[in-house]
Design an enzyme around this catalytic site. Sequence first.
Site, PDB file in Angstrom:
ATOM      1  N   CYS A  52       0.639  -1.280   0.231  1.00 11.65           N
ATOM      2  CA  CYS A  52      -0.088   0.121  -0.107  1.00 11.65           C
ATOM      3  C   CYS A  52       0.693   1.533   0.175  1.00 11.65           C
ATOM      4  CB  CYS A  52      -1.008  -0.137   1.480  1.00 11.65           C
ATOM      5  SG  CYS A  52      -1.351   1.413   1.484  1.00 11.65           S
ATOM      6  N   CYS A  55       0.186   3.418   3.193  1.00  9.16           N
ATOM      7  CA  CYS A  55       0.557   2.674   4.800  1.00  9.16           C
ATOM      8  C   CYS A  55       1.787   3.722   6.019  1.00  9.16           C
ATOM      9  CB  CYS A  55       0.720   1.461   5.606  1.00  9.16           C
ATOM     10  SG  CYS A  55      -0.479  -0.005   4.979  1.00  9.16           S
ATOM     11  N   HIS A 116      -4.387   0.118   8.093  1.00  8.43           N
ATOM     12  CA  HIS A 116      -4.975   0.165   6.679  1.00  8.43           C
ATOM     13  C   HIS A 116      -6.217  -0.545   7.391  1.00  8.43           C
ATOM     14  CE1 HIS A 116      -4.051  -0.969   2.531  1.00  8.43           C
ATOM     15  NE2 HIS A 116      -4.824  -2.193   2.748  1.00  8.43           N
ATOM     16  N   ASN A 156     -13.880  10.195  -0.914  1.00  9.76           N
ATOM     17  CA  ASN A 156     -14.693   8.839  -1.827  1.00  9.76           C
ATOM     18  C   ASN A 156     -14.254   7.892  -0.630  1.00  9.76           C
ATOM     19  OD1 ASN A 156     -15.166  10.631  -3.042  1.00  9.76           O
ATOM     20  ND2 ASN A 156     -12.761  10.355  -4.598  1.00  9.76           N
ATOM     21  N   SER A 164      -8.839   4.530  -5.347  1.00  9.70           N
ATOM     22  CA  SER A 164      -8.269   4.129  -5.364  1.00  9.70           C
ATOM     23  C   SER A 164      -7.103   3.682  -4.469  1.00  9.70           C
ATOM     24  CB  SER A 164      -7.254   4.836  -6.700  1.00  9.70           C
ATOM     25  OG  SER A 164      -6.299   6.020  -5.785  1.00  9.70           O
ATOM     26  N   HIS A 167      -6.658   2.169   2.159  1.00  9.73           N
ATOM     27  CA  HIS A 167      -6.496   2.902   2.880  1.00  9.73           C
ATOM     28  C   HIS A 167      -6.955   3.618   3.530  1.00  9.73           C
ATOM     29  CE1 HIS A 167      -2.697   3.111   6.190  1.00  9.73           C
ATOM     30  NE2 HIS A 167      -3.337   4.265   5.855  1.00  9.73           N
ATOM     31  N   HIS A 169      -8.778   7.523   3.941  1.00  9.89           N
ATOM     32  CA  HIS A 169      -8.063   8.193   4.079  1.00  9.89           C
ATOM     33  C   HIS A 169      -8.706   9.198   3.086  1.00  9.89           C
ATOM     34  CE1 HIS A 169      -7.979   7.085  -0.145  1.00  9.89           C
ATOM     35  NE2 HIS A 169      -7.431   8.062  -1.440  1.00  9.89           N
ATOM     36  N   GLN A 171      -9.384  13.569   1.636  1.00  8.11           N
ATOM     37  CA  GLN A 171      -8.688  14.256   0.121  1.00  8.11           C
ATOM     38  C   GLN A 171      -9.353  16.144   0.799  1.00  8.11           C
ATOM     39  OE1 GLN A 171      -7.539  13.517  -3.926  1.00  8.11           O
ATOM     40  NE2 GLN A 171      -8.818  11.654  -3.357  1.00  8.11           N
TER      41      GLN A 171
END
Lengths: 349, 349
Positions: A52, A55, A116, A156, A164, A167, A169, A171
């Site tokens: 990943c 990570c 993760h 998202n 995509s 993990h 996250h 933005q």
Amino acid sequence: MRNFDINEDPHRRFNPLINEWVLVSPHRAKRPWQGQNEKIHTDELPEYDATCYLCPGNVRANGENNPKYESSFVFENDFAAVKQEPILFEEELKPTFFKAVPERGIAKVVCFSPRHDLTLPEMDLPGIETIIRTWQKEYTELGSVDYINHVQIFENKGSVMGCSNPHPHGQIWAQSSLPTQVEKTQNSLKAYFDKNQSNLLLDYLKEELKLNERIVIENEHFVALVPFWAIWPFETMIISKRHITKITEFTSEEVSAYASILKALTIKYDNLFETSFPYSSGIHQAPTDGEEYPEWQFHMHFYPPLLRSASVKKFMVGYEMMGEAQRDITPEKSAAVLKALPGVHYKNK
Amino acid sequence: MRNFDINEDPHRRFNPLINEWVLVSPHRAKRPWQGQNEKIHTDELPEYDATCYLCPGNVRANGENNPKYESSFVFENDFAAVKQEPILFEEELKPTFFKAVPERGIAKVVCFSPRHDLTLPEMDLPGIETIIRTWQKEYTELGSVDYINHVQIFENKGSVMGCSNPHPHGQIWAQSSLPTQVEKTQNSLKAYFDKNQSNLLLDYLKEELKLNERIVIENEHFVALVPFWAIWPFETMIISKRHITKITEFTSEEVSAYASILKALTIKYDNLFETSFPYSSGIHQAPTDGEEYPEWQFHMHFYPPLLRSASVKKFMVGYEMMGEAQRDITPEKSAAVLKALPGVHYKNK
Ligand SMILES: O=P(O)(O)O[C@H]1O[C@H](CO)[C@@H](O)[C@H](O)[C@H]1O
Ligand SMILES: O=P(O)(O)O[C@H]1O[C@H](CO)[C@@H](O)[C@H](O)[C@H]1O
């Protein structure tokens, strides 16, 4: 002739935040589905994944190394949609049809935690508070850059939503212009404020609390509800009860209450179809151009696509693209379903 | 400081049809993709499928029998989003936040032909002309119903676009109100007409033909181009060259030319990734309330989601939902790619 029954008859509802209508077809919820089924990811993810690029300690897509971070971790997007570089622009005289203007900005990725495998509903409250404090810090720092006038925080979640990397996250895209949707909201809030000397969303919230038909969760400082004009089947909005124009105004009590409602709402989402519930979420708040925005009220949208099960989503296509958004289940029904769901995550049952 | 380069630098473009901006990030086309891959359907479909509820002679979802139709076939949608039934409605005095109005309409399905396996690009020209004449007939008939003021003709092609049955078909949703997107277009066309005494889309087309940078196909009566403000990676628009406000004004020569450009454009689409190319398409034209609409110009939108291959699509999610539409490849690049593709369908190579 029958009298209009909002629970049964096709109708349109008006969204005063963006001045647009949505077509509601309650009776249509019964139609059979033979269309595309979404892939369901049931594999448990590992706490750490060596492949990943988000990570801790791993190498990112651009070759850089992530630090061995221990809470949330922010870095500049390796494939940013906007760039910091200033661009010289002399407007040429062109027919109105070819209006193009350079756009400057900064795009960042916010890893929610080193883990993760932990999405928002599975994180503990201190962990979620850390994310909120990170958002506050970024809003302040990015907002203070001279050419940044708007900071869009969003997530998202799930591959169905174009995410995509699994993990967890979010933005942040910060930029010079007010994005289209924000500008619409800004205009509506401003027009209402100028006319009524009060805040559209706070007035709306007051009415919703009175009616208590679309409220999903309420705590001391926040409410999560299905807006009267919701487009997505289980769309919700979190609104702060106090007049707050931006995330940096939160007291630390409010930070805790916000963490708590975020966790509670996303747990309900996961419980709905006993799956890691996909959505796009995003915070709408005051621009960062240094002006005062009394018409603004902090709120967060959740746009989840799933309709009937973990694998059947609502498609916003044909009619919706050419005509207008359309929904099958009423917002009142969705709110009741969400409200009735247990507050404990299904994995911990 | 570098000078603005529209082919390289992030910028915003303005869409004068709906008064909205789109963020263009040309440099971002290079980013790697590790997200969701769409399923590719490579099985050849049979000419007739006994389990299909759209094939001639078969039983539909509501139990009715389709006739043994031989060209295009129209029936009322068994799960219509709008209904014909008149509804009694007395507007109550409610806070502005709860505006809901019943909506009356008629929804139909248009099977393109008896053939279960023939999409538009694979049909012959007479077959496509039959569809166009069916659209004309429906526009006239539906439009003449007293409570119908707008007729939305559209197609969802491919399961990626929420199409629930592979038998090639489109839909028509006719209704009392102008849908949100159409109303926006109407307002823009009208404002331009009032100001310039001329037609926005015809003036735009003139400029595009001069520049010849975004034209994909041109014949005697129609042009297919990638709009300067296109949102989807390979979005296109078909515009009639003559001032035509609605599909019923076509001469029979224009019907043929329209069939021919529809076939040519969808062949290019299929050839792009050598797959049955998914899209939503829809016709925008004058309302049917009996008024004159000199500001209108017949046009058809194609919104295809694929970005890089038959399995990688563009997701309009997070930033796009909260902020504004965003694209990676420039419209000029997309137009050049489409233009360069062969005119013969890849299956017939
Ligand atoms: O009518 P269908 O093909 O069953 O359904 C499809 O098209 C409709 C009109 O664009 C959409 O509302 C649905 O979400 C989509 O799945
Ligand atoms: O930035 P990511 O996660 O690679 O990409 C995802 O989010 C972006 C912002 O909403 C979208 O523009 C992309 O289409 C989507 O795939």
